[in-house]
Design a protein around this motif. Structure first.
Motif, mmCIF file in Angstrom:
data_model
loop_
_atom_site.group_PDB
_atom_site.id
_atom_site.type_symbol
_atom_site.label_atom_id
_atom_site.label_comp_id
_atom_site.label_asym_id
_atom_site.label_seq_id
_atom_site.Cartn_x
_atom_site.Cartn_y
_atom_site.Cartn_z
ATOM 1 N N LYS A 256 0.839 -1.197 0.000
ATOM 2 C CA LYS A 256 0.000 0.000 0.000
ATOM 3 C C LYS A 256 0.885 1.264 0.000
ATOM 4 C CE LYS A 256 -3.848 -2.452 2.224
ATOM 5 N NZ LYS A 256 -4.687 -2.576 3.455
ATOM 6 N N TYR B 285 -12.293 -2.991 -3.282
ATOM 7 C CA TYR B 285 -12.836 -3.074 -1.923
ATOM 8 C C TYR B 285 -14.365 -3.002 -1.899
ATOM 9 C CZ TYR B 285 -8.228 -2.727 0.361
ATOM 10 O OH TYR B 285 -6.954 -2.971 0.826
ATOM 11 N N LEU C 11 -16.643 -3.904 0.973
ATOM 12 C CA LEU C 11 -16.599 -3.069 2.179
ATOM 13 C C LEU C 11 -17.291 -1.726 1.969
ATOM 14 C CD1 LEU C 11 -12.857 -3.742 3.165
ATOM 15 C CD2 LEU C 11 -14.885 -4.779 4.190
ATOM 16 N N PHE D 91 -15.635 3.266 7.190
ATOM 17 C CA PHE D 91 -14.257 3.644 6.847
ATOM 18 C C PHE D 91 -13.953 3.543 5.351
ATOM 19 C CE2 PHE D 91 -14.254 -0.866 8.156
ATOM 20 C CZ PHE D 91 -13.698 -1.476 7.034
ATOM 21 N N LEU E 289 -10.617 4.560 3.244
ATOM 22 C CA LEU E 289 -9.829 3.449 2.705
ATOM 23 C C LEU E 289 -9.486 3.708 1.230
ATOM 24 C CD1 LEU E 289 -8.695 0.516 2.923
ATOM 25 C CD2 LEU E 289 -11.024 -0.311 2.479
ATOM 26 N N ARG F 216 -1.243 -14.656 3.640
ATOM 27 C CA ARG F 216 -1.993 -14.027 4.740
ATOM 28 C C ARG F 216 -1.267 -14.237 6.075
ATOM 29 N NH1 ARG F 216 -6.784 -10.887 3.914
ATOM 30 N NH2 ARG F 216 -7.856 -11.961 5.632
ATOM 31 N N THR G 151 -5.325 -8.025 10.369
ATOM 32 C CA THR G 151 -5.617 -6.683 9.833
ATOM 33 C C THR G 151 -5.058 -5.547 10.691
ATOM 34 O OG1 THR G 151 -7.639 -7.633 8.909
ATOM 35 C CG2 THR G 151 -7.493 -5.230 8.959
ATOM 36 N N ARG H 154 2.849 -7.037 8.943
ATOM 37 C CA ARG H 154 2.129 -6.001 9.701
ATOM 38 C C ARG H 154 2.615 -5.937 11.147
ATOM 39 N NH1 ARG H 154 -3.802 -7.585 7.238
ATOM 40 N NH2 ARG H 154 -3.813 -6.164 5.436
ATOM 41 N N THR I 126 -4.494 0.053 11.793
ATOM 42 C CA THR I 126 -5.298 -0.648 10.787
ATOM 43 C C THR I 126 -5.401 0.177 9.498
ATOM 44 O OG1 THR I 126 -6.582 -1.770 12.487
ATOM 45 C CG2 THR I 126 -7.598 -1.614 10.312
ATOM 46 N N ASN J 277 -1.919 -0.201 7.238
ATOM 47 C CA ASN J 277 -1.388 -1.534 7.529
ATOM 48 C C ASN J 277 -0.521 -2.137 6.424
ATOM 49 O OD1 ASN J 277 -3.400 -2.289 5.767
ATOM 50 N ND2 ASN J 277 -4.546 -3.551 7.238
HETATM 51 P P1 DAT Z 1 -7.482 -7.410 5.372
HETATM 52 O O1 DAT Z 1 -6.720 -6.325 4.646
HETATM 53 O O2 DAT Z 1 -6.698 -7.919 6.561
HETATM 54 O O3 DAT Z 1 -7.957 -8.504 4.467
HETATM 55 P P2 DAT Z 1 -10.252 -6.466 5.431
HETATM 56 O O4 DAT Z 1 -10.414 -7.152 4.118
HETATM 57 O O5 DAT Z 1 -11.224 -6.775 6.498
HETATM 58 O O6 DAT Z 1 -8.764 -6.733 6.033
HETATM 59 O O7 DAT Z 1 -10.254 -4.889 5.209
HETATM 60 C C1 DAT Z 1 -9.564 -4.319 4.124
HETATM 61 C C2 DAT Z 1 -8.828 -3.096 4.600
HETATM 62 O O8 DAT Z 1 -9.763 -2.132 5.088
HETATM 63 C C3 DAT Z 1 -7.874 -3.341 5.767
HETATM 64 O O9 DAT Z 1 -6.601 -3.808 5.349
HETATM 65 C C4 DAT Z 1 -7.791 -1.984 6.388
HETATM 66 C C5 DAT Z 1 -9.192 -1.432 6.181
HETATM 67 N N1 DAT Z 1 -10.013 -1.668 7.380
HETATM 68 C C6 DAT Z 1 -10.580 -2.841 7.765
HETATM 69 N N2 DAT Z 1 -11.261 -2.722 8.911
HETATM 70 C C7 DAT Z 1 -11.128 -1.424 9.265
HETATM 71 C C8 DAT Z 1 -11.577 -0.645 10.376
HETATM 72 N N3 DAT Z 1 -12.336 -1.179 11.343
HETATM 73 N N4 DAT Z 1 -11.241 0.671 10.411
HETATM 74 C C9 DAT Z 1 -10.477 1.221 9.458
HETATM 75 N N5 DAT Z 1 -10.020 0.545 8.377
HETATM 76 C C10 DAT Z 1 -10.325 -0.744 8.291
#
Ligand code: DAT
Ligand code: MG
Length: 151
Positions: A11, A51, A54, A59, A63, A87, A93, A104, A111, A114
């Motif tokens: 990133k 993403y 999400l 967030f 993000l 992973r 995360t 990480r 977070t 990360n």
């Molecule tokens: P990962 O990257 O470990 O697969 P994820 O897919 O749940 O995690 O989320 C993608 C990204 O979104 C993560 O790397 C950072 C951001 N993120 C996740 N949960 C968050 C939170 N609670 N607050 C802020 N950013 C978050």
């Protein structure tokens, strides 16, 4: 299978902090094959698509802004069990909860900063590689080292 692939992405914080070599080195040493590699400034539409699961999270806008805030390094990695193994190398995360020894855990504290992404399933590995790499950007090659890594 040995053709399993993961999409791994350093990133913008990882790039800005000069961690590209350190991070790629960990995957190389582990024995995964780099099939694609580029420095890339990603448009918001691509970060949003990447993403999209999400998109309802509070967030999500931050993000997308973070991922598009500077160049990222895109990696297509291949090898047996590469999705789960990457992973593990990456860690959970939240970097404060990630184990020492993971990327990480060793290199981050928040977070929202990360350092790295790794696909969460082989299906998403394929989906994300198709999203981030264009036709012709991946190399079909097999390292001569393979017999020293796999029976
Ligand atoms: P990962 O990257 O470990 O697969 P994820 O897919 O749940 O995690 O989320 C993608 C990204 O979104 C993560 O790397 C950072 C951001 N993120 C996740 N949960 C968050 C939170 N609670 N607050 C802020 N950013 C978050
Ligand atoms: Mg994820």
């Amino acid at each position: 299978s040995s053709t399993e692939r993961s999409y791994v992405m350093i990133k913008p914080d990882g790039v800005q902090r000069g961690l590209v070599g350190e991070i790629i080195s960990r995957f190389e040493r582990k024995g995964f094959t780099i099939k694609g590699l580029k420095l890339f400034s990603c448009p918001a539409a691509l970060a949003e698509e990447h993403y999209k699961d999400l998109s309802s999270k509070p967030f999500y806008p931050k993000l997308v802004k973070y991922i598009t805030s500077g160049p990222v390094v895109c990696l297509a990695l291949e090898g047996p069990g590469v999705v789960a193994s990457a992973r593990k190398l990456i860690g959970v995360t939240n970097p404060l909860q990630a184990e020492p020894g993971t990327i990480r855990g060793d290199l981050g504290i928040e977070t929202g900063r990360n350092v790295i992404h790794g696909s969460d399933s082989p299906e998403n590995g394929e989906r994300e590689i198709a999203l981030w790499f264009k036709e012709g950007e991946l190399c079909e090659w097999e390292p001569t080292l393979t017999p020293w890594l796999r029976e």
